[in-house]
Write a protein that holds these residues in place. Sequence first.
Motif, PDB file in Angstrom:
ATOM      1  N   ASP A  12      -7.907 -25.081 -31.355  1.00  0.00           N
ATOM      2  CA  ASP A  12      -7.777 -25.977 -32.500  1.00  0.00           C
ATOM      3  C   ASP A  12      -8.119 -25.173 -33.751  1.00  0.00           C
ATOM      4  O   ASP A  12      -9.279 -24.851 -33.993  1.00  0.00           O
ATOM      5  N   ASP A  24      -7.641 -27.205 -27.420  1.00  0.00           N
ATOM      6  CA  ASP A  24      -6.663 -28.263 -27.156  1.00  0.00           C
ATOM      7  C   ASP A  24      -6.074 -27.990 -25.777  1.00  0.00           C
ATOM      8  O   ASP A  24      -5.444 -26.963 -25.550  1.00  0.00           O
ATOM      9  N   GLY A  26      -3.744 -29.549 -24.329  1.00  0.00           N
ATOM     10  CA  GLY A  26      -2.307 -29.785 -24.290  1.00  0.00           C
ATOM     11  C   GLY A  26      -1.920 -31.039 -23.528  1.00  0.00           C
ATOM     12  O   GLY A  26      -2.757 -31.810 -23.076  1.00  0.00           O
TER      13      GLY A  26
END
Length: 45
Positions: A12, A24, A26
């Motif tokens: 991030d 992140d 995903g």
Amino acid sequence: MAGITLPSLSTDLAALMSCLPLVDLGRVNSDTASKLAEVIRRRCA
């Protein structure tokens, strides 16, 4: 090691300036999310 693939793992960028950067994980399907949760549960037990 757990055999889990996170298709769009990234850092991030907005959080890089903080003391605790975020990752992140995903977008993953429910099967992958369940496998990841199980690995975390086993590790924390």
